[in-house]
Every structure is written in structure tokens, then in C-alpha cells.
Design a protein around this motif. Structure first.
Motif, mmCIF file in Angstrom:
data_model
loop_
_atom_site.group_PDB
_atom_site.id
_atom_site.type_symbol
_atom_site.label_atom_id
_atom_site.label_comp_id
_atom_site.label_asym_id
_atom_site.label_seq_id
_atom_site.Cartn_x
_atom_site.Cartn_y
_atom_site.Cartn_z
ATOM 1 N N ALA A 243 -52.802 83.495 40.121
ATOM 2 C CA ALA A 243 -52.913 82.185 39.687
ATOM 3 C C ALA A 243 -54.418 81.820 38.906
ATOM 4 N N THR A 244 -55.348 82.430 39.377
ATOM 5 C CA THR A 244 -56.752 82.401 38.729
ATOM 6 C C THR A 244 -57.300 83.585 38.569
ATOM 7 N N GLY A 245 -58.420 83.482 37.720
ATOM 8 C CA GLY A 245 -59.281 84.902 37.587
ATOM 9 C C GLY A 245 -59.864 85.486 38.992
ATOM 10 N N TRP A 246 -60.303 84.510 39.701
ATOM 11 C CA TRP A 246 -60.857 84.886 41.107
ATOM 12 C C TRP A 246 -59.889 85.632 41.901
ATOM 13 N N ALA A 247 -58.722 85.017 41.736
ATOM 14 C CA ALA A 247 -57.620 85.402 42.611
ATOM 15 C C ALA A 247 -57.225 86.796 42.250
ATOM 16 N N ALA A 248 -57.343 87.208 40.921
ATOM 17 C CA ALA A 248 -56.998 88.503 40.308
ATOM 18 C C ALA A 248 -58.060 89.310 40.743
ATOM 19 N N ALA A 422 -65.161 83.743 36.515
ATOM 20 C CA ALA A 422 -63.809 84.676 36.400
ATOM 21 C C ALA A 422 -62.582 84.083 35.612
ATOM 22 N N ASP A 423 -62.604 82.846 35.545
ATOM 23 C CA ASP A 423 -61.637 81.902 34.959
ATOM 24 C C ASP A 423 -62.134 82.083 33.363
ATOM 25 N N GLN A 424 -63.351 81.838 33.286
ATOM 26 C CA GLN A 424 -63.897 81.573 31.779
ATOM 27 C C GLN A 424 -63.799 82.828 31.098
ATOM 28 N N LEU A 425 -63.805 83.921 31.811
ATOM 29 C CA LEU A 425 -63.744 85.275 31.323
ATOM 30 C C LEU A 425 -62.152 85.891 30.897
ATOM 31 N N PRO A 429 -54.022 89.731 34.521
ATOM 32 C CA PRO A 429 -53.354 90.549 33.600
ATOM 33 C C PRO A 429 -52.599 89.756 32.615
ATOM 34 N N GLN A 430 -51.877 88.656 32.881
ATOM 35 C CA GLN A 430 -51.309 87.870 31.890
ATOM 36 C C GLN A 430 -52.400 87.369 30.537
ATOM 37 N N ASP A 431 -53.590 87.095 31.042
ATOM 38 C CA ASP A 431 -54.512 86.773 30.011
ATOM 39 C C ASP A 431 -54.756 87.812 28.843
ATOM 40 N N LEU A 432 -54.857 89.080 29.625
ATOM 41 C CA LEU A 432 -55.031 90.396 28.820
ATOM 42 C C LEU A 432 -53.919 90.674 27.821
ATOM 43 N N VAL A 433 -52.670 90.431 28.328
ATOM 44 C CA VAL A 433 -51.355 90.547 27.374
ATOM 45 C C VAL A 433 -51.673 89.451 26.362
#
Length: 456
Positions: A243-248, A422-425, A429-433
Motif C-alpha cells: 500500500a505504501t512505499g515504506w510497506a514495500a 519512501a512514499d515520495q520516492l 512495484p506499481q509506481d515503477l511500472v
């Protein structure tokens, strides 16, 4: 001291019964007592021939090894210490010519004390002939797999042995450029052994004699049956996206997450590792490199294990990619590292240059490279192994310009802002796509192809 087998005995040990056929020996050679007129040299050769049944210090021929045809170069140590002279060079040159003409891999079975004293510099110059033949065979895209017997020293080690693509050694074999009679008196004898060379990254495996035929045969099959492309592995870890960057980040760092060993075991029917960077280093805790069989074809792999990758690991990966490219074998890379090792010793070992080697090897490769991010993708130390345009990710991974905590420190933020950073970055995986950094996210058990087309 390990058992010393004759040339014929080692050929019997590694080849399929009844398949060895000797290659014609070139005619001619030096006149009486050799090119230097060394008194008694003819008599020495005659005694060596009577003792061993061989006419020279190497026996060359073709044979099948576990079903794969190859050219074998078996040294006879009983013939003047397996030394290289002009006639030895003639035979080796002819054997390499035969290998290239018939598109066969080459297997030097080395047991030599070096160049022949009774032929002086003319003997030493045979190393240049051998090196040229090896280089031409390399350019032809044919693999060379050396087996180091006892002893393997001098120019034989520095050309036929150390110059091979894959280097296997028998247990306890004496291996080193300096022979036993020319070393410093206080030299550590362990450094001049098969095991010492393995630890120093100069050999790939030490193989017991009873396993040599099977091991050699498997290597020959792996290096002569390339696949067209490396399929993307299926995900093995947690399904569903973070759900979040930190969770990833937390999922990628979870102890229970599948690691490189798990993915390689699931992907290949069987595989063989290569070891070492050929520069004195290994990184078995950071990168696994080798070749494996999938669906009856060969795929090369360079897989980070989740630890910080050391310079020797990057150089080993670059070596793997360059070898696979030369042999036309596709490559699979698994990305999983918090980043490159950044301690002082890593800098002294050339961390920057080693990472540059991998970037260069990936960029120059003509074979297809497939990458899967299976855990942490930390900065350039991870990106170096990633295939441009053909990188995928698992649901329990992230890929970032740098770890969120370090990004916060660079931006002079307090540690408690690491999660927000982490969220801002946008490292999920879904952000990278969405950003176009990766092609897609792999599911269970097949990769889910996104709307982005494959690279042209």
C-alpha cells in the motif's frame, strides 16, 4: 600428494568408453638434440617415450564426454614433466585448428611443470602460440573448460589453465605460476593448491576424480546448448501489492521472503556455479553466478543474494555476462541488494570500477538479458545488474535511487521522516511500472504483462 594419472588414464576417466580418437601428430621438428643442440636431449626424449609410451608431452584427440563431443588435450607429466616444447606447440596448435574447423569445445587436461629447459626461449615462445590459438577459439564462440591436475604450474597454468572459460581442479593438485623449485622459501604452500586457487577466485570448483566425468559432461552440455531468451521467473513470495512505499521496503527486507537460492532452484532443472573474479576475489555471500538448464536449454544467471555486493561480486557478474554473450547464451539477473558494499576495504578493492564493469557488460551484451527484482533494489549497486527495457519486479520488492533512510539523511531530514520519504520516492512495484522503470510485475505463477510494449 594426490594420485598422478597418466594422459591415457585421465582420458579414460573422463571420456565415454570407446569414443576417444587421437588426432594426427604434425610431422617434423627440431634436429639432433633439439634446437639448442642440448647434449643428451635426444636420449632424454627416448627414455621418456619408452617410459610413458608417448612421443610427446601431450596427447590430443576427440571424444565424447557424457554424450558431448569435444577436443581433449591431455598432458603426460611422465614425459619430461609435461613440459612444453616446439613439438608440443605443434600438436596443440593442430588440435585447436581441428576444434574450430569442427565447432567443438576444447578441454585441456593440464599437468605440466612449464616450459622445456632444453629448448630455451623457443620453448617459452610456445606460450604465445597457445595463447593465440586459445584467443581464436574464444573469438569463434567455442567454450574452453580446463581440468587442473597435479601439477599445473608455469606457462601451462598461465595459458591453457587460467585462460579457460571454466576451470575445474582435482583435489590437492599443485596449481600456481611458480613451481615448487622456484618459490620463495617462506611461501605459504596452501596458496599453490587447487583449494587455494579456488579461495582466491582463480578456479571455479574442486572436483573429486569420481565425479569428474559427470561434472565435465554437464558443463559441456550447458555451454553448448543455449536458449533463445531467459523467461521471466514466477513470483515466489507474498501476493498483492504494497500500500505504501515504506510497506514495500518492509516486505523486501522481511527475513522470510524468498531469496536468490529459492528462485534459482525453482527456475532450473540443474545448475552449476562459476566462482571468482579472476582477480583474487570471491563474493559467495553477495552474488551467485553460473549456468543452468531450463526446458533442456541453457540460461546464464547472476543473482544477488540480499547482502551488500562486494567488488569481487560485481567483477564475477561481469565475467559471467561477457562469457554468456560470447557463447550466445541468454542471461537472467536477479536483483536483491541494499546496495554496493561501501566500507573502506571495498573502496580499496575498486568498487567503482567493478560496478562500471557490470554496467558495461550489460550495455554491450548482444544476447537477451532478463532481470527480475526479487527484494531490495538499492541504488546503482542494484541497477548495474538490471537489463534496460526488460526488468520486472515481484510484489515484495522495491527499487530506489537509494534506501529511504539514506535518502532522508542526504536531504538532511530527521530519521522519522524516512517512511514519508519512501512514499515520495515512489519505489513500489506499481509506481515503477507507472514511471516506466520496469516492464511489469510478476504474479503467481506467470508474469503479468502490462500495457507497455516490449523494447524493440
Amino acid at each position: 600428494m594426490p594420485e598422478r594419472r597418466s594422459a591415457r588414464e585421465i582420458l579414460t576417466l573422463v571420456t565415454d568408453p570407446g569414443t576417444f580418437a587421437g588426432l594426427p601428430a604434425p610431422t617434423g621438428g627440431p634436429g639432433r638434440d633439439g634446437p639448442l643442440g642440448w647434449q643428451g636431449y635426444d636420449a632424454m626424449r627416448a627414455r621418456a617415450a619408452e617410459r610413458t609410451g608417448e612421443e610427446e608431452s601431450v596427447v590430443c584427440g576427440t571424444a565424447s564426454v557424457e554424450g558431448t563431443r569435444a577436443v581433449l588435450l591431455a598432458f603426460e607429466f611422465g614425459f619430461l614433466g609435461g613440459s612444453l616444447g616446439e613439438r608440443t606447440g605443434d600438436r596443440l596448435e593442430a588440435a585447436y585448428h581441428h576444434a574450430r574447423a569442427h565447432r567443438l569445445p576444447v578441454v585441456p587436461l593440464v599437468a605440466t611443470g612449464g616450459s622445456r629447459m632444453q629448448e630455451g626461449m623457443l620453448a617459452l615462445s610456445q606460450l604465445q602460440r597457445v595463447a593465440r590459438e586459445s584467443a581464436l577459439t574464444r573469438e569463434a564462440g567455442l567454450p574452453q573448460i580446463a581440468v587442473l591436475r597435479d601439477p599445473t604450474t608455469g606457462g601451462g597454468w598461465a595459458t591453457l589453465g587460467a585462460g579457460a572459460d571454466v576451470i575445474l581442479a582435482l583435489p590437492g593438485a599443485q596449481v600456481g605460476f611458480a613451481g615448487s623449485r622456484v618459490r620463495p622459501p617462506d611461501a605459504d604452500p596452501a596458496a599453490y593448491t587447487a583449494e587455494g586457487q579456488l579461495a582466491a577466485g582463480a578456479a571455479d570448483a574442486v572436483v573429486p576424480p569420481e565425479e569428474l566425468r559427470e561434472t565435465l559432461g554437464r558443463w559441456l552440455r550447458l555451454l553448448t546448448t543455449p536458449a533463445q531468451e531467459a523467461p521471466v521467473p514466477a513470483a515466489l513470495g507474498t501476493a498483492g501489492l504494497p500500500a505504501t512505499g515504506w510497506a514495500a521496503v518492509q516486505r523486501a527486507r522481511a527475513r522470510e521472503r524468498p531469496r536468490a537460492q529459492d528462485y534459482l532452484d525453482a527456475y532450473f532443472t540443474h545448475r552449476r556455479d562459476i566462482s571468482g573474479d579472476r582477480c583474487g576475489g570471491t563474493d559467495p555471500d553477495g552474488v551467485l553466478c553460473g549456468f543452468g538448464e531450463r526446458d533442456g536449454r541453457t540460461v546464464a544467471y547472476a543473482a544477488q543474494t540480499g547482502a551488500a555486493t562486494r567488488p569481487a561480486g560485481y567483477r564475477s557478474a561481469a565475467r559471467l555476462i561477457r562469457l554468456a554473450d560470447r557463447l550466445g547464451i541468454p542471461v537472467l539477473t536477479l536483483v536483491d541488494t541494499p546496495g554496493a558494499a561501501n566500507d573502506a576495504e571495498a573502496e580499496r578493492q575498486g568498487a567503482g570500477a567493478a560496478i562500471a564493469e557490470v554496467f558495461g557488460a550489460v550495455a554491450a551484451a548482444r544476447v537477451p538479458i532478463t532481470t527480475l527484482v526479487i527484494g531490495e533494489g538499492g541504488s546503482g549497486g542494484a541497477l548495474a545488474l538490471a537489463a534496460p527495457g526488460n526488468t520486472w519486479a515481484t510484489p515484495d520488492s522495491y527499487f530506489s535511487v537509494i534506501a529511504p533512510e539514506l535518502a532522508a539523511a542526504i536531504l538532511k531530514r530527521p530519521p522519522e521522516q524516512s517512511e514519508a520519504t519512501a512514499d515520495q520516492l515512489r519505489i513500489r512495484p506499481q509506481d515503477l511500472v507507472e514511471l516506466g522503470v520496469i516492464r511489469g510485475i510478476v504474479d503467481h505463477p506467470r508474469p503479468r504483462v502490462t500495457s507497455r510494449p516490449p523494447p524493440e
